[in-house]
Design an enzyme around this catalytic site. Structure first.
Site, PDB file in Angstrom:
ATOM      1  N   ASP A  36      -9.591  -2.513 -12.353  1.00  0.00           N
ATOM      2  CA  ASP A  36      -9.335  -2.281 -10.744  1.00  0.00           C
ATOM      3  C   ASP A  36      -9.610  -1.540 -10.230  1.00  0.00           C
ATOM      4  O   ASP A  36      -9.278  -0.526  -9.885  1.00  0.00           O
ATOM      5  CB  ASP A  36      -7.623  -2.540 -10.184  1.00  0.00           C
ATOM      6  CG  ASP A  36      -6.984  -3.548 -10.598  1.00  0.00           C
ATOM      7  OD1 ASP A  36      -7.321  -4.439  -9.921  1.00  0.00           O
ATOM      8  OD2 ASP A  36      -6.159  -3.501 -11.554  1.00  0.00           O
ATOM      9  N   MET A  38     -10.844   0.046  -5.952  1.00  0.00           N
ATOM     10  CA  MET A  38     -10.268  -0.090  -4.625  1.00  0.00           C
ATOM     11  C   MET A  38     -10.854   1.136  -3.692  1.00  0.00           C
ATOM     12  O   MET A  38     -11.916   1.861  -4.391  1.00  0.00           O
ATOM     13  CB  MET A  38      -8.829   0.746  -4.525  1.00  0.00           C
ATOM     14  CG  MET A  38      -8.315  -0.530  -5.666  1.00  0.00           C
ATOM     15  SD  MET A  38      -6.146  -0.050  -5.365  1.00  0.00           S
ATOM     16  CE  MET A  38      -5.524  -1.062  -6.877  1.00  0.00           C
ATOM     17  N   MET A  69     -11.843  -4.662  -5.229  1.00  0.00           N
ATOM     18  CA  MET A  69     -11.363  -4.831  -4.339  1.00  0.00           C
ATOM     19  C   MET A  69     -12.020  -3.725  -3.678  1.00  0.00           C
ATOM     20  O   MET A  69     -11.473  -2.383  -2.256  1.00  0.00           O
ATOM     21  CB  MET A  69     -10.146  -4.204  -4.159  1.00  0.00           C
ATOM     22  CG  MET A  69      -9.273  -5.000  -5.167  1.00  0.00           C
ATOM     23  SD  MET A  69      -7.120  -5.060  -5.663  1.00  0.00           S
ATOM     24  CE  MET A  69      -7.893  -3.926  -7.284  1.00  0.00           C
ATOM     25  N   MET A 138      -4.330 -13.676  -6.122  1.00  0.00           N
ATOM     26  CA  MET A 138      -3.511 -12.426  -6.050  1.00  0.00           C
ATOM     27  C   MET A 138      -1.553 -12.811  -5.827  1.00  0.00           C
ATOM     28  O   MET A 138      -1.706 -14.044  -4.533  1.00  0.00           O
ATOM     29  CB  MET A 138      -3.901 -11.338  -5.284  1.00  0.00           C
ATOM     30  CG  MET A 138      -5.353 -10.846  -5.178  1.00  0.00           C
ATOM     31  SD  MET A 138      -5.176  -9.878  -6.641  1.00  0.00           S
ATOM     32  CE  MET A 138      -4.016  -8.523  -6.232  1.00  0.00           C
ATOM     33  N   ASP A 176      -2.195 -11.926 -11.008  1.00  0.00           N
ATOM     34  CA  ASP A 176      -2.630 -10.185 -10.722  1.00  0.00           C
ATOM     35  C   ASP A 176      -1.727  -9.829  -9.501  1.00  0.00           C
ATOM     36  O   ASP A 176      -1.483 -10.432  -8.708  1.00  0.00           O
ATOM     37  CB  ASP A 176      -3.905  -9.875 -10.948  1.00  0.00           C
ATOM     38  CG  ASP A 176      -4.260  -8.096 -10.377  1.00  0.00           C
ATOM     39  OD1 ASP A 176      -2.950  -7.813 -10.682  1.00  0.00           O
ATOM     40  OD2 ASP A 176      -5.483  -8.026  -9.861  1.00  0.00           O
TER      41      ASP A 176
HETATM   42  C1  DX5 Z   1      -3.269  -4.622  -6.971  1.00  0.00           C
HETATM   43  C2  DX5 Z   1      -4.544  -4.304  -8.448  1.00  0.00           C
HETATM   44  C3  DX5 Z   1      -3.627  -5.182  -9.481  1.00  0.00           C
HETATM   45  C4  DX5 Z   1      -2.857  -3.843 -10.093  1.00  0.00           C
HETATM   46  C5  DX5 Z   1      -1.619  -5.204 -10.720  1.00  0.00           C
HETATM   47  O1  DX5 Z   1      -3.747  -4.566  -6.373  1.00  0.00           O
HETATM   48  O2  DX5 Z   1      -5.078  -6.571  -8.427  1.00  0.00           O
HETATM   49  O3  DX5 Z   1      -4.142  -5.315 -10.937  1.00  0.00           O
HETATM   50  O4  DX5 Z   1      -2.670  -4.031 -11.210  1.00  0.00           O
HETATM   51  O5  DX5 Z   1      -0.073  -4.016 -11.063  1.00  0.00           O
HETATM   52  P1  DX5 Z   1       0.851  -4.443 -11.773  1.00  0.00           P
HETATM   53  O6  DX5 Z   1       0.681  -5.260 -12.879  1.00  0.00           O
HETATM   54  O7  DX5 Z   1       1.749  -2.969 -11.359  1.00  0.00           O
HETATM   55  O8  DX5 Z   1       1.818  -5.534 -10.070  1.00  0.00           O
HETATM   56 ZN    ZN Z   2      -6.380  -6.217 -10.625  1.00  0.00          ZN
END
Ligand code: DX5
Ligand code: ZN
Length: 218
Positions: A36, A38, A69, A138, A176
């Site tokens: 991930d 960000m 992201m 998502m 996800d």
């Molecule tokens: C959230 C991420 C996810 C995150 C999921 O923005 O894209 O990949 O790591 O985490 P869990 O499984 O804890 O919801």
């Molecule tokens: Zn993710």
């Protein structure tokens, strides 16, 4: 053999012991490493960038599924590909020229994914779905691990299945956010074929076992 792919999210790993956690996933029944990225702009959080992706890739024996992201992801596609990404997923909401961005990913020899925020209808992918290898739905608002699963996701999975079937696309549906042993079977039943799991894996007493349980749910 299960045809549900499990992608533990390294966001929930112990960053001070990242090699240990990579080895755990290598030796588990997981299929991909979910990475991930960000930027603090597209989402309100900053995770890690290219050097960490490279470091994970040095030890990983399974494909890196990189979830960008970030705004203007086209600026970094090549760097993440060089850092080991086999799947590059960009957000629909971050790409005004999505068609071009998808072609760029394919030109780099990676698999192309597009992620949709919870408020974005699946139908926006109609004109690009045939080119996609992955649709990432998502099931939380992106930016943080450990959030509550949004139930409306099941409807979106069914809509994505219909869109994929109509277009003859080979795209895999990945979910996800808030995924765990409590909802994995239902997600599979709705049509998901790849599940990202962060906190449900890494915060469990036995992550390897939790991955095995998720994998066995179909
Ligand atoms: C959230 C991420 C996810 C995150 C999921 O923005 O894209 O990949 O790591 O985490 P869990 O499984 O804890 O919801
Ligand atoms: Zn993710």
């Amino acid at each position: 053999m299960s045809n549900l792919l499990i992608a533990p999210s390294m966001l929930a790993s112990d960053f001070a012991n990242i090699q240990r956690d990579v080895e755990m996933i290598n030796h588990s029944q997981a299929d991909w490493f979910h990475i991930d990225i960000m930027d603090g702009v597209f989402v309100p959080n900053i995770s890690f960038g290219i050097p960490v992706c490279e470091a994970i890739n040095r030890h990983a024996t399974k494909p890196l599924d990189v979830h960008l992201m970030i705004m203007q992801p086209e600026r970094y596609l090549e760097s993440f590909r060089k850092a080991g990404a086999e799947i590059l997923t960009v957000h629909y909401e971050a790409c005004p020229h999505l068609h071009r961005t998808i072609q760029q990913i394919k030109d780099l020899g990676a698999k192309a994914g597009v992620a949709l925020n919870p408020h974005t209808p699946v139908q926006v992918l109609q004109d690009v779905i045939a080119d996609l290898d992955l649709v990432l739905i998502m099931s939380v608002n992106p930016g943080f691990g450990g959030q509550k699963f949004i139930e409306y996701t099941y409807k979106k999975i069914k809509q994505a299945v219909a869109l994929i079937e109509q277009s003859g696309s080979q795209a895999v549906i990945e979910i996800d956010g808030g995924v765990g042993t409590n909802n994995a079977a239902l997600l599979y039943e709705a049509g998901a074929r790849a599940l990202v799991a962060g906190s449900s894996v890494f915060n469990s007493p036995n992550p390897t076992q939790t991955i095995a349980t998720l994998k066995k749910m179909t």
